[in-house]
Write a protein that holds these residues in place. Structure first.
Motif, short mmCIF file in Angstrom:
data_model
loop_
_atom_site.label_atom_id
_atom_site.label_comp_id
_atom_site.label_asym_id
_atom_site.label_seq_id
_atom_site.Cartn_x
_atom_site.Cartn_y
_atom_site.Cartn_z
N THR A 61 0.86 -1.16 0.00
CA THR A 61 0.00 0.00 0.00
C THR A 61 0.91 1.24 0.00
O THR A 61 2.05 1.20 0.47
CB THR A 61 -0.92 0.00 1.23
OG1 THR A 61 -1.93 0.99 1.08
CG2 THR A 61 -0.16 0.26 2.52
N ASP A 62 0.41 2.34 -0.55
CA ASP A 62 1.26 3.52 -0.77
C ASP A 62 1.89 4.05 0.52
O ASP A 62 3.03 4.52 0.52
CB ASP A 62 0.43 4.63 -1.43
CG ASP A 62 0.16 4.35 -2.89
OD1 ASP A 62 -0.71 5.04 -3.47
OD2 ASP A 62 0.81 3.45 -3.46
N SER A 63 1.15 3.98 1.61
CA SER A 63 1.63 4.61 2.84
C SER A 63 2.84 3.92 3.46
O SER A 63 3.50 4.49 4.33
CB SER A 63 0.50 4.66 3.87
OG SER A 63 0.09 3.36 4.23
N VAL A 64 3.16 2.70 3.02
CA VAL A 64 4.31 1.98 3.59
C VAL A 64 5.44 1.78 2.59
O VAL A 64 6.49 1.26 2.96
CB VAL A 64 3.89 0.62 4.18
CG1 VAL A 64 2.72 0.78 5.15
CG2 VAL A 64 3.56 -0.39 3.10
N LYS A 65 5.23 2.17 1.35
CA LYS A 65 6.27 2.00 0.33
C LYS A 65 7.55 2.75 0.75
O LYS A 65 7.50 3.90 1.17
CB LYS A 65 5.79 2.51 -1.02
CG LYS A 65 4.79 1.60 -1.69
CD LYS A 65 4.34 2.16 -3.03
CE LYS A 65 3.32 1.24 -3.70
NZ LYS A 65 2.83 1.81 -4.99
N GLY A 66 8.67 2.05 0.62
CA GLY A 66 9.94 2.65 1.00
C GLY A 66 10.28 2.48 2.48
O GLY A 66 11.42 2.72 2.87
N GLU A 89 0.94 6.49 13.17
CA GLU A 89 -0.20 6.05 12.36
C GLU A 89 -0.07 4.61 11.88
O GLU A 89 -1.00 4.07 11.28
CB GLU A 89 -0.43 6.98 11.16
CG GLU A 89 0.81 7.26 10.33
CD GLU A 89 1.49 8.55 10.71
OE1 GLU A 89 1.61 8.84 11.93
OE2 GLU A 89 1.90 9.29 9.79
N ASP A 90 1.08 3.98 12.12
CA ASP A 90 1.23 2.56 11.82
C ASP A 90 0.68 1.69 12.95
O ASP A 90 0.64 0.46 12.83
CB ASP A 90 2.70 2.21 11.61
CG ASP A 90 3.29 2.86 10.37
OD1 ASP A 90 4.43 3.36 10.44
OD2 ASP A 90 2.60 2.87 9.33
N GLY A 122 -3.40 -12.30 14.72
CA GLY A 122 -3.11 -10.88 14.85
C GLY A 122 -2.06 -10.61 15.91
O GLY A 122 -1.97 -11.33 16.93
N THR A 123 -1.27 -9.58 15.68
CA THR A 123 -0.26 -9.17 16.64
C THR A 123 -0.26 -7.64 16.73
O THR A 123 -0.34 -6.96 15.71
CB THR A 123 1.14 -9.70 16.26
OG1 THR A 123 2.09 -9.37 17.28
CG2 THR A 123 1.63 -9.13 14.93
N GLN A 124 -0.20 -7.13 17.94
CA GLN A 124 -0.32 -5.69 18.16
C GLN A 124 1.01 -4.99 17.90
O GLN A 124 2.06 -5.41 18.41
CB GLN A 124 -0.77 -5.40 19.60
CG GLN A 124 -0.88 -3.92 19.94
CD GLN A 124 -2.03 -3.24 19.24
OE1 GLN A 124 -3.14 -3.75 19.20
NE2 GLN A 124 -1.76 -2.05 18.69
N VAL A 125 0.94 -3.92 17.12
CA VAL A 125 2.08 -3.03 16.92
C VAL A 125 1.65 -1.64 17.39
O VAL A 125 0.67 -1.09 16.89
CB VAL A 125 2.51 -2.98 15.44
CG1 VAL A 125 3.57 -1.89 15.24
CG2 VAL A 125 3.04 -4.34 15.01
N THR A 126 2.38 -1.09 18.34
CA THR A 126 2.08 0.23 18.86
C THR A 126 3.30 1.11 18.71
O THR A 126 4.39 0.75 19.17
CB THR A 126 1.66 0.17 20.34
OG1 THR A 126 0.54 -0.69 20.48
CG2 THR A 126 1.30 1.56 20.86
N VAL A 127 3.11 2.25 18.05
CA VAL A 127 4.20 3.20 17.84
C VAL A 127 3.87 4.47 18.61
O VAL A 127 2.88 5.15 18.31
CB VAL A 127 4.39 3.51 16.35
CG1 VAL A 127 5.61 4.41 16.16
CG2 VAL A 127 4.55 2.22 15.55
N SER A 128 4.68 4.79 19.59
CA SER A 128 4.44 5.97 20.41
C SER A 128 5.20 7.16 19.85
O SER A 128 6.28 7.03 19.30
CB SER A 128 4.85 5.71 21.86
OG SER A 128 6.24 5.48 21.94
N SER A 129 4.61 8.34 20.03
CA SER A 129 5.24 9.56 19.49
C SER A 129 6.17 10.20 20.52
O SER A 129 6.20 9.81 21.67
CB SER A 129 4.16 10.56 19.09
OG SER A 129 3.32 10.84 20.19
#
Length: 129
Positions: A61-66, A89-90, A122-129
């Motif tokens: 998907t475009d948002s993860v390319k690269g 947002e991931d 399913g596995t949880q991924v949490t990205v904190s700012s």
């Protein structure tokens, strides 16, 4: 009976990396095209990446390319998702999906969730700012 076993989720910070893995467990040998989907809180499940059974063809998907790279070890029927430069947002529950394919369909892959037959827990991924 086919089962998908996922691993590798966790809590990371903005800009960090994480690697997810998914292995197909089945009674008989077979080839599988596989994909990753994710479901952010309060949203629909969405496509992230897919790879053909041979591992030679992939889509994102475009948002993860690269930033994300999907790979497949065909001999082990294991798929990995290397996620770099993670963003808040991931954050989502990431799901592994798979379809059995015939020997002549090693280049096939699917990007729509409704096209997949087998799903991981399913596995949880949490990205904190």
């Amino acid at each position: 009976q086919v089962q998908l076993v996922e691993s590798g989720g966790g809590l990371v910070q903005d800009g960090d990396s994480l690697r997810l893995s998914c292995t197909v467990s089945a009674r008989s040998d077979g080839a599988y095209a596989m994909g990753w989907f994710r479901q952010p809180p309060g949203k629909e499940r969405e496509f992230v990446a897919a790879v053909s059974s041979s591992g030679a063809i992939s889509r994102y998907t475009d948002s993860v390319k690269g930033r994300f790279t999907v790979t497949k070890d065909s001999a082990k029927n294991t798929m990995s998702l290397q996620m770099n430069s993670l963003k808040p947002e991931d954050t989502a529950v990431y799901y592994c999906a798979a379809n059995s394919v015939a020997s002549g369909a090693s280049s096939y892959l699917w990007t729509r969730r409704y096209d997949y037959v087998y799903w991981g827990q399913g596995t949880q991924v949490t990205v904190s700012s």
